[in-house]
Structures are given as structure tokens and as C-alpha cells.
Design an enzyme around this catalytic site. Structure first.
Site, PDB file in Angstrom:
ATOM      1  N   LYS A  67       0.854  -1.180   0.000  1.00 53.27           N
ATOM      2  CA  LYS A  67       0.000   0.000   0.000  1.00 53.27           C
ATOM      3  C   LYS A  67       0.886   1.224   0.000  1.00 53.27           C
ATOM      4  CE  LYS A  67      -3.749  -2.223   2.535  1.00 53.27           C
ATOM      5  NZ  LYS A  67      -4.599  -2.204   3.745  1.00 53.27           N
ATOM      6  N   ASN A  69       1.195   5.703  -1.020  1.00 50.98           N
ATOM      7  CA  ASN A  69       0.539   6.960  -0.682  1.00 50.98           C
ATOM      8  C   ASN A  69      -0.789   7.124  -1.424  1.00 50.98           C
ATOM      9  OD1 ASN A  69       2.392   7.987   1.147  1.00 50.98           O
ATOM     10  ND2 ASN A  69       3.722   8.749  -0.492  1.00 50.98           N
ATOM     11  N   PHE A  70      -0.792   6.755  -2.665  1.00 48.80           N
ATOM     12  CA  PHE A  70      -1.999   6.971  -3.460  1.00 48.80           C
ATOM     13  C   PHE A  70      -2.428   5.728  -4.215  1.00 48.80           C
ATOM     14  CE2 PHE A  70       0.858  10.662  -3.679  1.00 48.80           C
ATOM     15  CZ  PHE A  70       0.178  11.503  -2.807  1.00 48.80           C
ATOM     16  N   ALA A  71      -1.919   4.581  -3.842  1.00 50.47           N
ATOM     17  CA  ALA A  71      -2.181   3.391  -4.655  1.00 50.47           C
ATOM     18  C   ALA A  71      -2.095   2.143  -3.803  1.00 50.47           C
ATOM     19  CB  ALA A  71      -1.200   3.319  -5.815  1.00 50.47           C
ATOM     20  N   VAL A  72      -2.525   1.064  -4.420  1.00 52.51           N
ATOM     21  CA  VAL A  72      -2.435  -0.269  -3.833  1.00 52.51           C
ATOM     22  C   VAL A  72      -1.714  -1.152  -4.835  1.00 52.51           C
ATOM     23  CG1 VAL A  72      -3.739  -2.271  -3.055  1.00 52.51           C
ATOM     24  CG2 VAL A  72      -4.522   0.013  -2.463  1.00 52.51           C
ATOM     25  N   VAL A  73      -0.861  -2.007  -4.354  1.00 54.43           N
ATOM     26  CA  VAL A  73      -0.082  -2.888  -5.209  1.00 54.43           C
ATOM     27  C   VAL A  73      -0.592  -4.307  -5.007  1.00 54.43           C
ATOM     28  CG1 VAL A  73       2.211  -3.729  -5.837  1.00 54.43           C
ATOM     29  CG2 VAL A  73       1.913  -1.382  -5.012  1.00 54.43           C
ATOM     30  N   ASP A 181      13.729   8.615  -2.289  1.00 55.84           N
ATOM     31  CA  ASP A 181      13.055   7.794  -1.280  1.00 55.84           C
ATOM     32  C   ASP A 181      13.763   6.450  -1.138  1.00 55.84           C
ATOM     33  OD1 ASP A 181      11.233   7.207   0.687  1.00 55.84           O
ATOM     34  OD2 ASP A 181       9.680   6.519  -0.691  1.00 55.84           O
TER      35      ASP A 181
END
Length: 1187
Positions: A67, A69-73, A181
Site C-alpha cells: 500500500k 501513498n496513493f495506490a495499492v499494489v 526515497d
């Protein structure tokens, strides 16, 4: 964004056989995507009935593995190649325009990166609400999970991993891409444990010299310029993060951590971190030069690649090739030749060859290019490529298969690879990527341990609540049976059951709105190590509060029958023959080349940020552990079995020491009694010298470093004094002594060893004390501790009474004040500690008679020189001699020092030179002169008893007045013209370490007069309970605190230095008699601790942190400063005394040089006198008193 297609089917690049059913297929895609984005909202519904299986294009969705910041994997399987992929699903409706641009920028950057150690982008699909990014799947999970499961890496393994990371980051920088990052959670491992860098959500393009200003990244890995809010150089930020990553790989812990974001920020800005003992020097150098606060001083990527540590080990041609390729910026990996074998396999599957080539050249990232890339990677891994039978429609064979099995499992369990939705027919299944399933210990922790990168602040505070709601356009479908019949209709695909959304190990894209304390299933549930390394300050604070609310007790990991795989070695086979997990874990910690995380149960490493709560829980666990109790019981049994013989031998040895002590004390008392009984009226006058020799009062000794030092001479080699006179006994500066230092065994010589001389008469002692005017020295003596000294006496042949009278009446005690020795005081005090009080009373009774007998208490100053009954004896030889009484009698109560301290004693015996930190409490030489003259001058035979009293008082007043007038510029006393022999000299001290002042590396180099304090122990009225001149030392004094030390002292004078070392180790200072006193150290100095690498705190600016830091000082600088302090003391104060005493020095002396005594030398001529002055007949020297 041209590369992003407008629909899933169109993006797949496959003609839709049924256009009317394209919308239901999109709805089928949207439903699981919503469930993936809102796992909390769908959890209750999934418990009752699992949602149908989701398919996006040619990919079957399986479970959530990350999971962001703006998405799900999600983990998915390519239906044609059976390759595992990771699909990042982004909900465009939850993004504003700025974040949407960042998503497109991420896609653009990932298209530019084709590197073996960077996650590859395969395909991009877009619907009205979703964006699907199909990326490479790394089955090995995060390197963070690998460290948790296996502990820190050996430097050899860490070097291999770090080389791959550096090659990938360097590749990005060469293409003007900064990651921003980098952290352990974004470093993934493939099936061969090779590095794959993931999550380019915060990456950006940069130009050389351009500064960035977006605050992003993970706080523990963020550079200090990010915390300061400054504009920053992108590559330098990545280099700082690389330094943190290397530290984590080698140490298994973060270099900077804190309970809150504020604490973490303070530690990062301080630039101080701990270097463990097991880290090599080369690795330390590399880390320290990547973690420098100043960005311009950090190593560049080129310097990192050429670093010594990076070049160690076996040659790595792959790394060298990648670095060379990075430097060739214009050479793109996309220009590689097209693999004809892959194209042929795709043609057999029904793919159009020309469309595939067009997609590859145009970088379309559609279904054609994705299939080609997946098959190409499979060919590289398996070295062969088996394909399914050719079919014009790839989706139809899937619809006709009725044996495709899927199984729903609980969220925390693992998916059985045999139950996946796979194609079982055809040779393609043999080459599938089912073997790339994540490791079990990594899969069990994905959702429970997710940590989140802190990104750009998001103003939508209610984002989490919005995500939990089912968005419009995502209709719910009625639950279906788990295994419905598969009909040849494309719309029926939504009825396929889907596996549970479960933690995986791929491609974490963190989401700031999901910052929540993780469920701790790691490391006994204790401490900050239960959380992910990159958590922000808010999550850390909530996590700490959660820890504090937990009950303190035995760890659930200890009592649980099923240990969590995070801390125990993974049992892949499940065999019952495996040892206990705790036993395996303890055994793994015995390997010196590996280090597990600090909070693991048997780990010897403790995180720098661990708090008291963690320690308390760990202690409670140890106390409650049955294994610890079992070890204690076994230890007690061993002690019972083997401790008894040791105790018996120890008791026998102690008894022998006690018997020897009693025998020595008895022999000593017998010798004293024999000496006292043998004294008669007609005994030779030189018995005084003999008696003083027995009391360890010796002539002057050689310097401590001289070859003829007493420490290196046998016991009976002290030569007798020459008969010529006192002049022959003197020595020049640095010359050998005429009378060597005598060994301690000389104390027990029998009276027959050396017959006493016959030239010196014995004197009667007046019982009246002269009054001394009080002065400033009285106040000094009242506030300072008493010291004890031992005086050495030279045998002197004197003529008649007039000559003796004039000898005692002159101020000739320069050598006495110059050669004061603390070693003599300790030796004398040690020898007199053998005297018992009763034995001393017997000696006093036999020396003085019952009429003059007075009780003697060695710890009181009540006794004085006023001995009752001696007034009427006159010239009688029955009483003690003057020097005996002066040396053996306690200091009188009314005895006062003169108001001034002589400059010579200031130089030699100042507090700074004595290295004790105390002021000077010693008796000035003029008092000793008066005392000795008053006691040594024989009274006229025909005089009444009161005449000796008046004459002795007159002599003392005359001498004191002369000394005071010489210091106060008064007219000097009349001086005789003849030369006089010196009667008393003081031995120099042995080498003794100074326990209190900041010292250089070797105190022997400085040769300070370590313990020159005091001529005679002098007490004023308020100090009546201090120690007497010859009082035995206290039993608790460090050098005398044990029988072993006591016997060692009697046998060798070398114990003096050992005792000083003991006192220094105990944090106490020893005075001349061994009495301990707390050292008064300056605030700016603290003792240096052991230089252990693991107890050393590193500074990013190439300096170690001091225990009490000084600005800009490294360890070597502090070391030099310590030596400089000592040299400053030696050079500034020289021999003229401390700064306090220099302010009270008298005016220039005006006494003739022939009779210039040490008591009237001013500071202006002290140094010259000590180094060069020498009387015609009286030779003396300065014996290494700090010159």
C-alpha cells in the site's frame, strides 16, 4: 500522457471479440480495484462471501502486497506467460492535478530506466477511474524483511548488495533522475536475492546545479537539509540515504532514530551516530563520508564506486560493466537487438509480429510490449522458452478450462502455490514463475508491518474515510458459488472467485493517510524495532503510547507454542526433527560475523533509541524465563561441587598471611623494647642516627629514574655514611647519592647489624613551648588536610658545644625543604602502622620513665611537646634526644605556623605540582628550624631547669623572627660567618601516577613532583583530630585495605606505585599516608573511557564525540589537548608555585648569599637557586622535583 491508453482492452492491444461486453468487463475491473483500495470496508463483506476474481486485461489479480501513498499494489499473474507481476492500481478520483502529474511523471521515469537492479515497467493501462502500472515482481521481498529474518549481513554480503544498489542509483543519476526515497523497504530482492530498486513515486528529473525544494522521503533516511527546509541538491540527498542504507545492511539498525519526529530531527541534524565494534575501518570511513552534514563534502557517486571498501573481495566484472554503462549516458538499453526467439514464440501464440515490433519501437507499453518483455525475462532466467500451443484467441482457452482451481484462505495465511489459478495444460506451465512465491516469513508480515513514507503534505484530512466508502461507478455483485462453471462468455469472468487480499512483498507505495501504528508481530512485541524503519514521527509517537499501555509480563513470543517466523529460522520443510527455535536463535548469535536486530531476544546489540520501557520488559522476560532459572540452579550446583576446595585453599593462604603478620609484629615489638631497654646514660651519642635509621629515616636518595634507584637494589646494600663529615654526603644535581635508598627489610635489622656512632650527644628537652604569633598561615593550615612526611638524617661530625650551638641556631634547612618526598612518608607511615598503641606506650615508658609517661593515642593530637617531668633533668641523658622527641611526639596544640610560605616550597610543593588539587598544608622550613634548634641545643650544666626553657624559646623566636623579617623586608638577623653542615635531608619520591589532574599519555614523561606535600604534619587548633606525624594509616585506606597489600608494602617499595594506581582506580586521591580523598577535578575534564569502537559516538564532520564535547574537537585533538594541559601547567607555573601562592610572595630578599636560607628566597630567584646555586662546603641538588 500519450503512453497511457484510454481503456484496458485497448491498452491490451487485442481486438475485442465482443464489443458489446466491453463495459461489463470494465465494471468487472473496477469492482476488485475498489476492494483493493478499501480493504477495511470490504473486510466484513469478504468474511461472509469472497468477491469474485478480478482480471485486468491479461492479468489475474491475486492479493495485495503493498500500500502506497496513493495506490495499492497487487500480485497478479500474466495469463499467457504465467509470469508473476506486480500491478500498481491508482484511483485517479482520489488525486488532485498535482499528484496526478506525479503519477504520470513516475511512469515517464520508469520508462527511461532499463537496469537489471531497477524494477521494470511492463505495461500501462488506464480506465475512466483507474491507472494500472504493471511492473516487475521481486519474489524475495524487501531487504528490510530479510534483515529481520536473518539479522545483519556480513560485510562481504553487504558489499555485494550495496554494489548493486550503487550501480542502480548511479544509473539513475547519469540519466538526470533522482530517487529521493531510498530506504530498506524500497530495496527488493528477486528470486536470486539480487537488488531491485522500487517506488519511484517521489523521483524527479534534475539538471546539474539545479536545487530541488520538495520535502519528501522517509525521515530516518532523509538528509539534514531536508529537515532544515532548505533547497537541496538531489544526488546528494540520495547519497545520504545510501549511507543510511549501508549502515542498516552492516549493523541491522538505523543510525538515526527517535521516539518522535522532533527527536529524530535533532539526531539527524547533530550528525552523530554509533559505530559498532564489528564494523571494519574501511566500511566506517565510507559511511562517515556519506553521512556528512555538509552536502558539498559528501562523497560523489564516482568516489563511492572507487572507494577502497567497494573494491575489496573478489573481482566483480558485472559491477564494473554496469558502472561503465552508466557513464555512457547516450547508450540506451532500448537499443538492444530484438530477440527473434521471443518473437517466434509470440507469433505461435497468435500475436501479430509487425504490431509487436511497432509497439517495441514506439515504447507503447501495451500488451504486445509487455508480453515480449515478460517472455524475454523468462528466457534469461530459464535459458529456454516453452510456449503453449498456438491459438488465435488467447482468452478463449482460459474460458474453456474447467479445471482451473482457486481457493480462498484467511488473510494472514499463505496461498498454496498448487491452488493458484494457473493453466495446467501445455508445456508453458513447466516454466511458470510459481517458484518465485515470497518467502513465508516475509509474507506473514506485509500487512502487519507496513510502514509509510512521509510524502508531500496532503490537505485532504478525510481521505481515509472517503476511501472506505464505495465510490460511485463501482457496483457490487451478488456473491457466487466458490467454484462456478466457467461458460464461454466473457461477461462470466466476473463470477470467478478471487483469493483473499493478503500481504505480499512487492513494490510498496506508501500512503500518508494510512499512517497507523502497525500490528506488532515481531521481536516479542517489544520496543521500537517492532515497527518499520522508515516510520514518521506521528506513527512513532502513537506506537510508543501503545507500548506503554501494554501489560508488563512474559513475552508472548516465549510462551506462544507457535513462534512467529520473524524471529525464528524458517522451517521450510516442517520437519519435527528441527531444534527448538529459541535454541537455533541462540546458536545463530554465536556467530561473530552476523548481527541480528537489537531487540531480538538473544541479540547482544541494543538499539541506540531503545527506551526504558523496552529494557524493563526485557528484564521482566529474563526474570520470568524458566531457562534462566534453570541456568541459575545449575550454577549453584557447580558452585557446591567445586567451590569448597577453592575456599579451603583461600582460607589456608589467609591463615598463613595472618601468622606471618603476627610474627613480624612480635619481632618488631621485641626490637623496639630491646632498643629502649639498652639506652643508658653513657650510651654513645651517635645512637640517635642509628635509631633514626631503624625508623626508615635515611639520608638522601638518588632520583627515581636513576640506575641506582632503591627499587633495583638488594636489601642490604645501603652503604654506611662516610666518616669525614656532612659535606661528603652531599651530591650535585643529578649525581648519584652517597647513601643509597635502603630496602624495606632494613626496618627489621637487629641492633647488632651496625654499631651506633659515638660522637653525637643527646639533648634534654624543655617542657615549655614558645608562643608563635598567628598569621595567614594559620588560617591556611586550618582549612587544609594534614600531611605526614618522613625526614632523612645525615650523620654529621660536630665539634664542641659552641659549634653545635651555632649549627643549630642557623637557618640551614634548605635541603630539607627541597627534597621532601611523599614516598618516604608512605613508607614511614606503613612501617609505623605495625606499632600497636600498647607497644608504643611501653616504648615511651622505658624511654621517658614513669614520671614523664603520658598516654599516647596515634589518632589524636592532644599530646604535645610539653612532657611533664622533664624540666628538672637538665643535661641528663635519660630522656629522649631532641630529634627523637621532635619526630616521635605529636604536634602541640598551640603550635602555629608563620604567616608566610617560603617561595622554594611554593615552587616544589605547590598544589599544582603535587597533582592532588589541594592547597599546601605543609609546615614551612622556618618552623622546623626553630623546632629543631629548640630541641637540639643542650642547656648549660649549671643552669636552673627554667633556663633551657627560656633559651629554647629564645632560639625559636629568634629563628621565626628572622624568617618573617626576611619575607617582610625587615632588617635581617645577624648571621654567623662559618659554614654549617646540613643535618636533615628529604628523599625524592618514586615514580607515581597522578590520579586527579588531566594527564598526558605517560605521567613519567612529565615527572611531576606527584606527592610533595608537607615537611611535618602540622595541625592548628581546629585540626586537633587530624593524623599525627607518625600515626598509622587508616584501615580503609586503599593501599592498606587488605592483608595482601600490607605484606606487599613490607617487602617491596614498588607497591607505592601500585597503591597509587589502586587509589586512582577507585576514584580517590591518596595523600602521603595513603588516606583517600575525593579528587577535585575541574569541570572541563572527565576521565577518558575505554576506547572501544562499539562505546564510540561518531560525528559526521569526521570527528568522534567527546564524553563531554568541546567545540570542534576530535578524539586526537582531545588527546593532544590533554597533553597540552599538562605542559601548560609545567611551563606556566614552573617551580615558583601555583597562581594562588604567587600572589602572596614576599618582596625581594636582601640576605647575604652565604647564609641565604631556603626560607627567605623569593620567587624571583627560586629557579636559579634550584638549578645552579651551591654553597662551598654544602652540596645539594634538585632531585627531579618536576624541573
Amino acid at each position: 500522457m500519450a503512453a497511457v491508453s484510454s481503456g484496458a482492452a485497448a491498452a491490451a492491444g487485442i481486438p475485442n471479440p465482443n464489443p458489446n461486453r466491453e463495459r461489463p468487463q470494465q465494471q468487472q475491473q473496477q469492482q476488485p480495484a475498489s476492494a483493493a483500495l478499501h480493504p477495511v470496508a470490504h473486510r466484513s463483506a469478504a468474511a461472509a462471501c469472497r468477491p469474485p476474481l478480478a482480471r485486468v486485461g491479461y492479468y489475474e489479480m491475486e492479493r495485495t502486497i503493498g500500500k502506497g501513498n496513493f495506490a495499492v499494489v497487487k500480485l497478479a499473474t500474466h495469463m499467457i506467460t504465467k509470469a508473476k507481476v506486480a500491478i500498481k492500481i491508482v484511483d485517479k478520483t482520489q488525486l488532485d492535478d498535482e499528484n496526478l502529474k506525479k503519477i504520470f511523471r513516475e511512469v515517464q521515469i520508469m520508462k527511461m530506466l532499463r537496469h537489471p537492479h531497477i524494477i521494470r515497467l511492463y505495461q500501462v493501462m488506464e480506465t475512466e477511474r483507474m491507472i494500472y502500472l504493471v511492473t516487475e515482481y521481486a519474489s524475495g521481498g524487501e531487504i528490510f524483511d530479510h534483515l529481520v529474518a536473518h539479522g545483519r549481513m556480513a560485510e562481504k554480503d553487504a558489499r555485494r548488495k550495496f554494489k548493486q544498489i550503487v550501480a542502480a542509483v548511479y544509473f539513475c543519476h547519469c540519466r538526470s533522475i533522482v530517487h529521493r526515497d531510498l530506504k530498506a523497504e524500497n530495496l527488493l530482492l528477486d528470486h536470486n536475492l539480487n537488488i531491485k530498486i522500487a517506488d519511484f513515486g517521489f523521483s524527479n528529473l534534475f539538471s546539474r546545479g539545479q536545487l530541488l525544494k520538495t520535502w519528501c522521503g522517509s525521515p530516518p533516511y532523509a538528509a539534514p537539509e531536508l529537515f532544515e527546509g532548505k533547497e537541496y541538491d538531489g544526488p546528494k540527498v540520495d547519497i545520504w540515504s545510501l549511507g543510511v542504507v549501508l549502515y542498516v545492511l552492516v549493523c541491522g539498525a538505523l543510525p538515526f532514530d527517535g521516539s518522535t519526529l522532533q527527536n529524530l530531527r535533532a539526531r539527524v541534524l547533530s550528525g552523530k551516530f554509533r559505530i559498532p565494534f564489528f564494523m571494519s575501518t574501511d566500511c566506517e570511513y565510507l559511511i562517515r563520508h556519506m553521512l556528512i552534514l555538509e552536502p558539498s563534502r559528501r562523497l560523489s557517486m564516482e568516489q563511492i564506486c572507487k572507494n577502497k571498501w567497494m573494491r575489496q573481495g573478489d573481482p566483480d566484472p558485472e559491477f564494473d560493466r554496469l558502472i561503465v554503462e552508466c557513464e555512457q549516458v547516450k547508450v540506451e538499453r532500448e537499443t538492444e537487438l530484438i530477440n527473434e526467439q521471443v518473437l517466434m514464440a509470440m507469433a505461435e501464440m497468435g500475436f501479430d509480429r509487425e504490431r509487436t515490433l511497432q509497439s517495441l519501437h514506439a515504447d507503447s507499453y501495451d500488451h504486445y510490449s509487455a508480453t515480449y518483455s515478460l517472455l524475454s525475462d523468462k528466457l534469461k532466467r530459464h535459458k529456454n522458452l516453452c510456449v503453449a500451443p498456438p491459438t488465435p484467441r488467447p482468452l478463449y482457452p482460459l474460458q474453456d478450462q474447467s479445471n482451473a482451481v482457486s481457493m480462498t484462505v484467511p488473510q494472514v495465511q499463505l496461498i498454496n502455490p498448487e491452488n493458484q489459478i494457473v493453466e495446467t495444460d501445455g508445456p508453458m506451465a513447466l516454466d511458470s514463475d510459481e517458484g518465485e512465491e515470497p518467502s513465508p516469513e516475509a509474507m506473514a508480515r506485509y500487512l502487519s508491518m507496513r510502514r509509510h513514507t512521509v510524502g508531500v503534505p496532503d490537505p485532504r484530512a478525510e481521505m481515509q474515510e472517503d476511501l472506505q466508502k464505495l465510490a460511485p461507478g463501482f457496483p457490487r455483485v451478488a456473491p457466487q458459488a466458490p467454484f462456478p462453471p466457467l461458460m464461454p462468455a466473457l461477461a462470466q469472468m466476473q463470477l470467478m472467485p478471487t483469493p483473499s487480499l493478503q500481504p505480499g512483498q512487492q513494490l510498496e507505495y506508501k500512503e500518508q493517510s494510512l499512517l497507523q501504528p502497525p500490528t506488532l508481530q515481531l521481536l516479542n512485541g517489544m520496543g521500537p524495532l517492532g515497527r518499520r524503519a522508515s516510520d514518521g514521527g506521528a506513527n512513532i509517537q502513537l506506537h510508543t503510547q501503545q507500548l506503554l499501555k501494554r501489560p508488563r509480563g512474559q513475552s508472548p513470543l516465549v510462551t506462544s507454542p507457535h513462534p512467529i517466523p520473524a524471529v525464528a529460522p524458517v522451517d521450510e520443510e516442517g520437519s519435527d526433527a528441527e531444534p527448538d527455535p529459541e535454541a537455533v536463535q541462540r546458536s545463530s548469535y554465536k556467530d561473530c560475523n552476523t548481527l541480528h536486530l537489537p531487540m531480538e531476544r538473544f541479540s547482544p546489540v541494543r538499539r541506540f533509541s531503545d527506551g526504558a520501557a523496552t529494557i524493563q520488559a526485557y528484564k521482566t522476560q529474563l526474570e520470568n524465563n524458566s531457562l534462566i532459572r534453570q541456568l541459575k540452579q545449575e550454577c549453584e550446583q557447580l558452585q557446591k561441587m567445586y567451590a569448597a576446595p577453592q575456599d579451603e585453599r583461600l582460607m589456608e593462604h589467609t591463615q598463613q598471611q595472618h601468622v606471618l603478620y603476627q610474627q613480624e609484629q612480635q619481632i618488631l615489638h621485641q626490637q623496639i623494647q630491646a632498643l629502649s631497654l639498652g639506652h643508658g646514660e653513657n650510651q654513645p651519642s651517635s645512637h640517635l642516627t642509628y635509631q633514626l635509621q631503624r625508623l626508615r629515616i635515611q639520608p638522601s636518595s638518588p632520583p627515581p629514574t636513576h640506575p641506582s634507584n632503591h627499587l633495583f637494589r638488594p636489601a642490604n646494600q645501603s652503604s654506611p655514611p662516610p666518616p669525614g663529615g656532612g659535606a661528603g654526603l652531599m651530591q650535585t644535581h643529578g649525581g648519584p647519592s652517597a647513601v643509597q635508598y635502603q630496602h624495606g627489610s632494613a626496618l627489621y635489622q637487629s641492633p647488632s647489624d651496625s654499631p651506633p656512632p659515638t660522637s653525637l650527644p643527646r639533648m634534654a628537652l624543655a617542657n615549655q613551648q614558645p608562643s608563635v604569633p598567628p598569621g595567614s598561615a594559620r588560617t591556611l593550615a586550618q582549612t587544609l588536610p594534614q600531611q605526614q612526611v618522613t625526614i632523612q638524617v645525615q650523620e654529621v661530625e660536630l665539634g664542641g658545644g659552641a659549634q653545635r650551638q651555632s649549627f643549630l641556631a642557623t637557618p640551614c634547612h634548605r635541603v630539607l625543604g627541597k627534597q621532601l618526598s611523599a614516598d618516604n612518608a608512605e613508607t614511614h607511615s606503613r612501617s609505623l602502622s605495625r606499632f600497636h598503641t600498647s607497644a608504643y606506650e611501653q616504648l615511651t615508658a622505658q624511654l621517658l620513665g614513669e614520671s614523664v609517661m603520658g598516654s599516647y593515642n596515634p589518632y589524636l593530637q592532644g599530646a604535645s611537646l610539653k612532657v611533664p617531668g622533664l624540666e628538672g633533668y637538665g643535661l641528663s641523658y635519660g630522656g629522649p634526644s631532641a630529634l627523637q622527641q621532635a619526630l616521635l611526639s605529636p604536634t602541640p596544640l598551640e603550635y602555629r605556623p608563620p604567616p608566610q610560605v617560603t617561595p622554594t616550597l611554593q615552587g616544589l610543593l605547590s598544589p599544582r605540582h603535587s597533582l592532588t588539587g589541594h592547597a599546601d598544608p605543609r609546615l614551612p622550613p622556618q618552623e622546623l628550624a626553630a623546632l629543631l634548634k629548640r630541641h637540639s641545643r643542650p642547656a648549660p650544666p649549671t643552669a636552673p631547669p627554667t633556663i633551657p626553657q627560656d633559651y629554647g624559646e629564645m632560639l625559636l623566636l629568634q629563628q621565626l623572627g628572622q624568617a618573617a623579617e626576611s619575607l617582610d623586608s625587615a632588617p635581617p638577623q645577624a648571621t654567623p660567618t662559618q659554614h654549617y653542615h646540613h643535618l636533615l635531608q628529604i628523599r625524592t619520591p618514586p615514580e607515581c601516577p597522578a590520579p586527579s589532574l588531566p594527564h598526558s599519555e605517560s605521567m613519567e614523561e612529565d615527572e611531576m613532583p606527584a606527592y610533595h606535600e608537607g615537611l611535618l604534619a602540622k595541625a592548628a587548633a581546629p585540626c586537633t583530630e587530624a593524623h599525627e606525624l607518625l600515626a598509622p594509616p587508616l584501615g580503609s585506606t586503599p593501599p592498606y585495605s587488605s592483608p595482601t597489600h600490607r605484606h606487599a608494602y613490607l617487602r617491596s617499595a614498588t607497591a607505592t606505585r601500585e597503591s597509587c594506581a589502586d587509589a586512582a582506580d577507585a576514584g580517590m586521591e591518596s595523600d602521603h599516608n595513603g588516606y583517600g580523598s575525593r579528587s577535585t577535578q575541574s569541570d572541563s575534564y572527565r576521565p577518558r573511557g575505554a576506547l572501544q569502537r562499539h562505546h564510540t559516538i561518531q560525528t559526521c564532520d569526521d570527528a568522534y564525540e567527546q564524553v563531554e564535547p568541546m567545540s570542534g574537537m576530535s578524539l586526537l585533538a582531545g588527546k593532544a589537548l590533554s597533553s597540552a594541559r599538562m605542559s601548560d601547567i609545567l611551563s606556566q607555573s614552573s617551580l615558583t608555585g601555583s597562581q594562588q601562592l604567587q600572589q602572596r610572595e614576599g618582596p625581594v630578599c636582601d640576605v647575604d648569599a652565604d647564609v641565604h636560607s631556603s626560607s627567605c628566597y623569593p620567587s624571583s630567584c627560586t629557579t636559579d637557586m634550584l638549578l645552579s646555586y651551591k654553597t662551598p662546603d654544602l652540596q645539594y641538588s634538585v632531585e627531579q622535583a618536576g624541573v
